[in-house]
Design a protein around this motif. Sequence first.
Motif, mmCIF file in Angstrom:
data_model
loop_
_atom_site.group_PDB
_atom_site.id
_atom_site.type_symbol
_atom_site.label_atom_id
_atom_site.label_comp_id
_atom_site.label_asym_id
_atom_site.label_seq_id
_atom_site.Cartn_x
_atom_site.Cartn_y
_atom_site.Cartn_z
ATOM 1 N N PRO A 103 78.724 -61.349 -137.045
ATOM 2 C CA PRO A 103 77.366 -60.903 -137.356
ATOM 3 C C PRO A 103 77.180 -59.396 -137.298
ATOM 4 O O PRO A 103 76.147 -58.883 -137.740
ATOM 5 C CB PRO A 103 76.510 -61.599 -136.284
ATOM 6 N N LEU A 104 78.165 -58.674 -136.775
ATOM 7 C CA LEU A 104 78.051 -57.214 -136.692
ATOM 8 C C LEU A 104 78.660 -56.503 -137.891
ATOM 9 O O LEU A 104 78.449 -55.298 -138.068
ATOM 10 C CB LEU A 104 78.699 -56.706 -135.399
ATOM 11 N N ALA A 105 79.396 -57.240 -138.720
ATOM 12 C CA ALA A 105 80.050 -56.605 -139.871
ATOM 13 C C ALA A 105 79.032 -56.016 -140.844
ATOM 14 O O ALA A 105 79.274 -54.974 -141.461
ATOM 15 C CB ALA A 105 80.941 -57.622 -140.589
ATOM 16 N N ILE A 106 77.876 -56.649 -140.970
ATOM 17 C CA ILE A 106 76.846 -56.198 -141.896
ATOM 18 C C ILE A 106 76.328 -54.806 -141.534
ATOM 19 O O ILE A 106 75.834 -54.067 -142.401
ATOM 20 C CB ILE A 106 75.674 -57.214 -141.927
ATOM 21 N N LEU A 107 76.457 -54.402 -140.278
ATOM 22 C CA LEU A 107 75.934 -53.109 -139.847
ATOM 23 C C LEU A 107 76.639 -51.942 -140.520
ATOM 24 O O LEU A 107 76.106 -50.831 -140.580
ATOM 25 C CB LEU A 107 76.039 -52.978 -138.325
ATOM 26 N N LYS A 108 77.838 -52.175 -141.055
ATOM 27 C CA LYS A 108 78.573 -51.133 -141.768
ATOM 28 C C LYS A 108 78.170 -51.042 -143.232
ATOM 29 O O LYS A 108 78.506 -50.073 -143.908
ATOM 30 C CB LYS A 108 80.072 -51.395 -141.657
ATOM 31 N N GLN A 109 77.453 -52.045 -143.736
ATOM 32 C CA GLN A 109 77.006 -52.047 -145.134
ATOM 33 C C GLN A 109 75.581 -51.504 -145.166
ATOM 34 O O GLN A 109 74.611 -52.258 -145.194
ATOM 35 C CB GLN A 109 77.076 -53.467 -145.703
ATOM 36 N N ARG A 110 75.464 -50.213 -145.180
ATOM 37 C CA ARG A 110 74.189 -49.561 -144.882
ATOM 38 C C ARG A 110 73.124 -49.747 -145.951
ATOM 39 O O ARG A 110 71.944 -49.485 -145.704
ATOM 40 C CB ARG A 110 74.431 -48.084 -144.612
ATOM 41 N N ILE A 252 67.987 -48.217 -134.972
ATOM 42 C CA ILE A 252 67.779 -49.514 -135.615
ATOM 43 C C ILE A 252 68.761 -49.735 -136.755
ATOM 44 O O ILE A 252 69.162 -50.865 -137.050
ATOM 45 C CB ILE A 252 66.313 -49.641 -136.083
ATOM 46 N N GLY A 253 69.187 -48.646 -137.399
ATOM 47 C CA GLY A 253 70.142 -48.790 -138.491
ATOM 48 C C GLY A 253 69.584 -49.633 -139.619
ATOM 49 O O GLY A 253 68.482 -49.379 -140.108
ATOM 50 N N ASN A 254 70.314 -50.662 -140.023
ATOM 51 C CA ASN A 254 69.844 -51.534 -141.110
ATOM 52 C C ASN A 254 69.406 -52.902 -140.604
ATOM 53 O O ASN A 254 69.338 -53.861 -141.358
ATOM 54 C CB ASN A 254 70.931 -51.701 -142.175
ATOM 55 N N ALA A 326 65.299 -49.033 -142.514
ATOM 56 C CA ALA A 326 66.705 -49.223 -142.896
ATOM 57 C C ALA A 326 67.082 -48.353 -144.094
ATOM 58 O O ALA A 326 68.185 -47.793 -144.156
ATOM 59 C CB ALA A 326 66.965 -50.693 -143.196
ATOM 60 N N ILE A 327 66.170 -48.229 -145.052
ATOM 61 C CA ILE A 327 66.425 -47.362 -146.210
ATOM 62 C C ILE A 327 66.607 -45.918 -145.748
ATOM 63 O O ILE A 327 67.505 -45.203 -146.203
ATOM 64 C CB ILE A 327 65.278 -47.492 -147.227
ATOM 65 N N GLY A 328 65.770 -45.473 -144.825
ATOM 66 C CA GLY A 328 65.906 -44.124 -144.304
ATOM 67 C C GLY A 328 67.233 -43.898 -143.599
ATOM 68 O O GLY A 328 67.764 -42.791 -143.589
ATOM 69 N N ASN A 329 67.783 -44.960 -143.022
ATOM 70 C CA ASN A 329 69.060 -44.869 -142.314
ATOM 71 C C ASN A 329 70.269 -45.108 -143.218
ATOM 72 O O ASN A 329 71.412 -45.002 -142.759
ATOM 73 C CB ASN A 329 69.103 -45.894 -141.172
#
Length: 391
Positions: A103-110, A252-254, A326-329
């Motif tokens: 579930p953390l892999a998505i955090l790299k797909q910004r 918060i990231g994405n 998320a867009i800003g990040n």
Amino acid sequence: MAGRRAGVANLCGPGFLSLDPTELKAQLAREARALGFDCIGITEPGTIEKAGAHFLEFIATGGHGDMDWLASQPERRVDPRGLWSDVRSVIMLGVNYGPDQDPLAILKQRTRAAISVYAQGDDYHDLIKKRLKALARWLVATAPSEVKVFVDTAAVMEKPLAQAAHLGWQGKHTNLVSREFGSWLFLGAIYTTLELPRDSAEIDHCGSCRACLDICPTAAFPAPYKLDARRCISYLTIENKGPIPQEFRKAIGNRIYGCDDCLAACPWNKFAQQGREAKLGARHELRAPELAELARLDDAAFRALFTKSPVKRIGRDRFLRNVLIAIGNSGDVTLADEARRLLDDANPLVRGAAVWALRQLLERDEFEAMQADALNKEPDQSVREEWQAAS
């Protein structure tokens, strides 16, 4: 961090037990598993005094933020008998919702959105409650009694009760951890007037591990086993009704709905198997949706996409607030067009988040060129403050 609504079912019978209690418990466990529950345990009502004291401390320090329902009638939470004086046994049940991918892999797909694992499918409140009601009806028919069922919707401290019933223990991230299922269990409770054999409480197996504490992006744990919800991304993106505080926006990231970091970091997850049936599984369209597509949702499209989903309850405006953070990040300047378009949104919460997103993506001179004209036209003070914050 799920919605609070009436979640009680009364199923009544004459109130006597004709079966041997041990045999009844064995039959109950078999029926529970047949209905799709992965674990079951039984405890007595008066077993969570220590957890109740911790809860009262949590409320007293304001750690619950704006979740006022938690502070309402605390005596109903700290002891099940405060909610229903006739309860004699508490049956705790769990359903494994372990994810089938990291579930953390998505955090790299910004440029894509991270939605918490539990919210990628249908609302677990509805799914689990149906099973609980079916099991409660079986229990009443088999051993006439009175029962009430709960799924994270009433004044019930599910996690301490689950630990007392041997389903797992409350880890340092304050969530339940199971030796079989890791940190991925939906919980439900059946209160009954029956005197049923009890299970022994589970002990803490966290040891010296700090993985869940150290991974938290916003330092929401002031100490092991203590959560400050006001710093938690799940709280900030779901329960918080206003703008996301400035200090947490970058972290918060994405993550646009909830946060799985502390759950996913738990080493006990290595024993958990992905156990969700199709109707509990993630929808393909909610696994890693594009931020650009989510930013274009009007109210009708939002409701259609998130029908039966827990995401639906925060509404389109708070959802777009999260998407814009998320867009800003994202670091992707092409997404600035989505934020520009939402500067004209009817809701000031959305407009304010759009301003912040543009401030992150645009060159300073380009942003300032928009600023003066926007301040002249913007009627809402909170949005004006977003524009002024860049000065």
